[in-house]
Design a protein around this motif. Structure first.
Motif, PDB file in Angstrom:
ATOM      1  N   LEU A 183      30.697  40.441  48.928  1.00 25.78           N
ATOM      2  CA  LEU A 183      32.703  39.181  49.171  1.00 25.78           C
ATOM      3  C   LEU A 183      33.598  40.251  49.785  1.00 25.78           C
ATOM      4  CD1 LEU A 183      34.204  36.598  48.369  1.00 25.78           C
ATOM      5  CD2 LEU A 183      35.038  38.133  46.424  1.00 25.78           C
ATOM      6  N   SER A 184      33.970  39.468  50.768  1.00 26.74           N
ATOM      7  CA  SER A 184      34.856  40.211  52.043  1.00 26.74           C
ATOM      8  C   SER A 184      36.274  39.579  51.258  1.00 26.74           C
ATOM      9  CB  SER A 184      34.550  40.465  53.167  1.00 26.74           C
ATOM     10  OG  SER A 184      35.507  41.193  53.790  1.00 26.74           O
ATOM     11  N   LEU A 185      37.408  40.502  51.092  1.00 34.74           N
ATOM     12  CA  LEU A 185      38.308  39.802  50.948  1.00 34.74           C
ATOM     13  C   LEU A 185      39.774  40.879  51.593  1.00 34.74           C
ATOM     14  CD1 LEU A 185      39.363  39.767  46.388  1.00 34.74           C
ATOM     15  CD2 LEU A 185      38.786  37.569  48.231  1.00 34.74           C
ATOM     16  N   GLN A 186      40.564  40.124  52.065  1.00 32.61           N
ATOM     17  CA  GLN A 186      42.078  40.536  52.351  1.00 32.61           C
ATOM     18  C   GLN A 186      42.690  41.243  51.662  1.00 32.61           C
ATOM     19  OE1 GLN A 186      42.564  39.455  56.366  1.00 32.61           O
ATOM     20  NE2 GLN A 186      43.920  41.211  55.718  1.00 32.61           N
ATOM     21  N   GLU A 187      43.075  41.894  51.954  1.00 30.82           N
ATOM     22  CA  GLU A 187      44.289  42.675  50.762  1.00 30.82           C
ATOM     23  C   GLU A 187      45.194  41.122  49.989  1.00 30.82           C
ATOM     24  OE1 GLU A 187      46.079  45.938  51.711  1.00 30.82           O
ATOM     25  OE2 GLU A 187      46.602  46.906  49.671  1.00 30.82           O
ATOM     26  N   GLY A 188      45.474  41.422  49.308  1.00 31.29           N
ATOM     27  CA  GLY A 188      46.579  40.721  48.425  1.00 31.29           C
ATOM     28  C   GLY A 188      46.382  39.662  48.368  1.00 31.29           C
ATOM     29  N   THR A 189      45.461  38.938  48.114  1.00 29.39           N
ATOM     30  CA  THR A 189      44.810  37.824  48.261  1.00 29.39           C
ATOM     31  C   THR A 189      43.897  37.740  46.908  1.00 29.39           C
ATOM     32  OG1 THR A 189      42.217  37.872  49.107  1.00 29.39           O
ATOM     33  CG2 THR A 189      44.299  37.345  50.604  1.00 29.39           C
ATOM     34  N   ASN A 191      43.531  41.386  32.056  1.00 27.67           N
ATOM     35  CA  ASN A 191      44.485  42.606  31.367  1.00 27.67           C
ATOM     36  C   ASN A 191      44.939  43.213  33.273  1.00 27.67           C
ATOM     37  OD1 ASN A 191      44.529  45.289  31.659  1.00 27.67           O
ATOM     38  ND2 ASN A 191      42.693  46.084  31.541  1.00 27.67           N
ATOM     39  N   GLY A 192      46.352  43.074  33.227  1.00 34.38           N
ATOM     40  CA  GLY A 192      47.282  42.851  35.148  1.00 34.38           C
ATOM     41  C   GLY A 192      46.238  42.221  35.694  1.00 34.38           C
ATOM     42  N   ARG A 193      45.749  42.868  37.114  1.00 30.69           N
ATOM     43  CA  ARG A 193      45.317  41.463  37.830  1.00 30.69           C
ATOM     44  C   ARG A 193      44.294  41.053  37.496  1.00 30.69           C
ATOM     45  NH1 ARG A 193      44.461  43.857  41.887  1.00 30.69           N
ATOM     46  NH2 ARG A 193      44.029  45.667  41.391  1.00 30.69           N
ATOM     47  N   ASP A 221      45.617  38.937  43.554  1.00 32.00           N
ATOM     48  CA  ASP A 221      46.478  39.853  44.978  1.00 32.00           C
ATOM     49  C   ASP A 221      45.482  41.202  44.368  1.00 32.00           C
ATOM     50  OD1 ASP A 221      48.968  42.667  44.757  1.00 32.00           O
ATOM     51  OD2 ASP A 221      48.288  41.253  46.232  1.00 32.00           O
ATOM     52  N   ALA A 222      43.879  41.507  45.426  1.00 33.94           N
ATOM     53  CA  ALA A 222      43.383  42.237  45.429  1.00 33.94           C
ATOM     54  C   ALA A 222      43.950  42.923  46.186  1.00 33.94           C
ATOM     55  CB  ALA A 222      42.523  41.830  46.100  1.00 33.94           C
ATOM     56  N   GLN A 223      43.513  44.387  45.665  1.00 36.92           N
ATOM     57  CA  GLN A 223      43.840  45.998  46.229  1.00 36.92           C
ATOM     58  C   GLN A 223      43.025  46.430  46.297  1.00 36.92           C
ATOM     59  OE1 GLN A 223      47.633  46.492  45.824  1.00 36.92           O
ATOM     60  NE2 GLN A 223      47.574  44.773  46.020  1.00 36.92           N
ATOM     61  N   SER A 233      37.892  47.803  45.220  1.00 36.33           N
ATOM     62  CA  SER A 233      36.664  47.881  46.297  1.00 36.33           C
ATOM     63  C   SER A 233      35.087  48.415  45.854  1.00 36.33           C
ATOM     64  CB  SER A 233      36.642  48.338  47.315  1.00 36.33           C
ATOM     65  OG  SER A 233      37.031  47.862  48.365  1.00 36.33           O
ATOM     66  N   GLY A 234      33.822  47.688  45.225  1.00 37.95           N
ATOM     67  CA  GLY A 234      33.171  48.585  44.463  1.00 37.95           C
ATOM     68  C   GLY A 234      31.962  47.938  43.451  1.00 37.95           C
ATOM     69  N   THR A 235      31.674  47.579  43.554  1.00 40.15           N
ATOM     70  CA  THR A 235      30.222  46.631  42.394  1.00 40.15           C
ATOM     71  C   THR A 235      30.422  46.045  41.451  1.00 40.15           C
ATOM     72  OG1 THR A 235      28.581  47.699  44.039  1.00 40.15           O
ATOM     73  CG2 THR A 235      28.078  45.789  42.839  1.00 40.15           C
ATOM     74  N   TYR A 236      30.916  45.293  40.397  1.00 37.65           N
ATOM     75  CA  TYR A 236      31.136  44.120  40.466  1.00 37.65           C
ATOM     76  C   TYR A 236      29.898  43.912  38.892  1.00 37.65           C
ATOM     77  CZ  TYR A 236      35.608  44.793  41.181  1.00 37.65           C
ATOM     78  OH  TYR A 236      37.370  45.156  41.620  1.00 37.65           O
ATOM     79  N   PHE A 237      29.753  44.142  38.500  1.00 41.00           N
ATOM     80  CA  PHE A 237      28.537  44.461  37.795  1.00 41.00           C
ATOM     81  C   PHE A 237      28.837  42.854  36.008  1.00 41.00           C
ATOM     82  CE2 PHE A 237      25.125  45.973  39.609  1.00 41.00           C
ATOM     83  CZ  PHE A 237      25.248  46.370  39.950  1.00 41.00           C
ATOM     84  N   CYS A 238      28.677  41.803  35.693  1.00 42.12           N
ATOM     85  CA  CYS A 238      28.268  41.510  34.592  1.00 42.12           C
ATOM     86  C   CYS A 238      27.049  41.807  33.482  1.00 42.12           C
ATOM     87  CB  CYS A 238      28.833  39.830  34.308  1.00 42.12           C
ATOM     88  SG  CYS A 238      27.150  38.865  34.998  1.00 42.12           S
ATOM     89  N   ALA A 239      27.142  41.742  32.515  1.00 43.33           N
ATOM     90  CA  ALA A 239      25.941  42.075  31.555  1.00 43.33           C
ATOM     91  C   ALA A 239      25.762  41.313  30.370  1.00 43.33           C
ATOM     92  CB  ALA A 239      25.416  43.514  31.303  1.00 43.33           C
ATOM     93  N   ALA A 240      24.780  40.721  29.795  1.00 35.53           N
ATOM     94  CA  ALA A 240      25.849  39.578  28.478  1.00 35.53           C
ATOM     95  C   ALA A 240      24.500  40.517  27.875  1.00 35.53           C
ATOM     96  CB  ALA A 240      24.667  38.464  29.433  1.00 35.53           C
TER      97      ALA A 240
END
Lengths: 112, 110
Positions: B11-17, B56-58, B76-78, B82-89
């Motif tokens: 995913l690519s996001l513009q800052e602030g979106t 938690n915050g944003r 409000d992405a900053q 940036s990085g890789t987000y993982f979910c784990a169940a």
């Protein structure tokens, strides 16, 4: 608070070599885990230890041994390094079974 | 098939979106954890969830065990998001083992 320390940060081995990775935690957590992460992928569980004298196999235990020397430390041994063992190994701990897990910084393994 | 499936994979996001990441489970998940793996490879704990929501915050996360999914909302992405987000169940009858998704690689651009 506390931290998880993994040594070494980088490990270079020869194919067929036996290699040991170490993990220490000062959270006083009961449960510790070893995961493997291949490039661009999620983590897979190798071994875990619920309490000090316990050892349980995860989904990826073949080719590995583990040892819970004491409550604060958990070691992982690659019994015979293979070319496809290039990965990052991550240690984690949780206060008890069924609790939030916290991760160390990882050991990056390269096999020549 | 994948027991924990994350979308999108990148995913690519513009800052602030704003945006949302999703995990779908084909296992009986009892708890969910969300992590951010930063460029140095460290896994940062974001949320530990039983069914319900946390904020938690944003960041805001929800876990619906009946519908077998979890979401992570970023407001409000900053650039530092940036990085890789993982979910784990954690599966109810499988002990304390976490099953990880394949991750969502997020790039926030200025």
């Amino acid at each position: 608070g506390g931290i998880i320390t993994q040594t070494p940060k980088f490990l270079i081995g020869q194919e067929g070599q036996k290699l040991t990775l170490k993990c220490q935690q000062n959270f006083n957590h009961d449960t510790m885990y070893w995961y493997r992460q291949d490039s661009g992928k999620g983590l897979r569980l190798i071994y875990y230890s619920i309490t000090e004298n316990d050892l349980q196999k995860g989904d990826l235990s073949e080719g590995y041994d583990a040892s819970r020397e004491k409550k604060s430390s958990f070691s992982l041994t690659v019994t015979s390094a293979q070319k496809n063992e290039m990965a990052v190994f991550l240690c984690a701990s949780s206060i008890q079974f069924y609790a939030e897990q916290f991760f160390g910084p990882g050991t990056r393994l390269t096999v020549l | 098939g994948d027991k924990v499936k994350q979308s999108p994979s990148a995913l690519s996001l513009q800052e602030g979106t704003n945006s949302a990441l999703r995990c779908n489970f084909s296992i009986a998940a009892t708890t969910v954890q969300w992590f951010l793996q930063n460029p140095r490879g460290s896994l940062i704990n974001l949320f530990y969830l039983v069914p319900g929501t946390k904020e938690n915050g944003r960041l805001k996360s929800a876990f619906d065990s009946k519908e077998s999914y979890s979401t992570l909302h970023i407001r409000d992405a900053q650039l530092e998001d940036s990085g890789t987000y993982f979910c784990a169940a954690e599966e109810g009858n499988a002990g304390a083992k976490l099953t990880f998704g394949g991750g969502t690689r997020l790039t926030v651009r200025p």
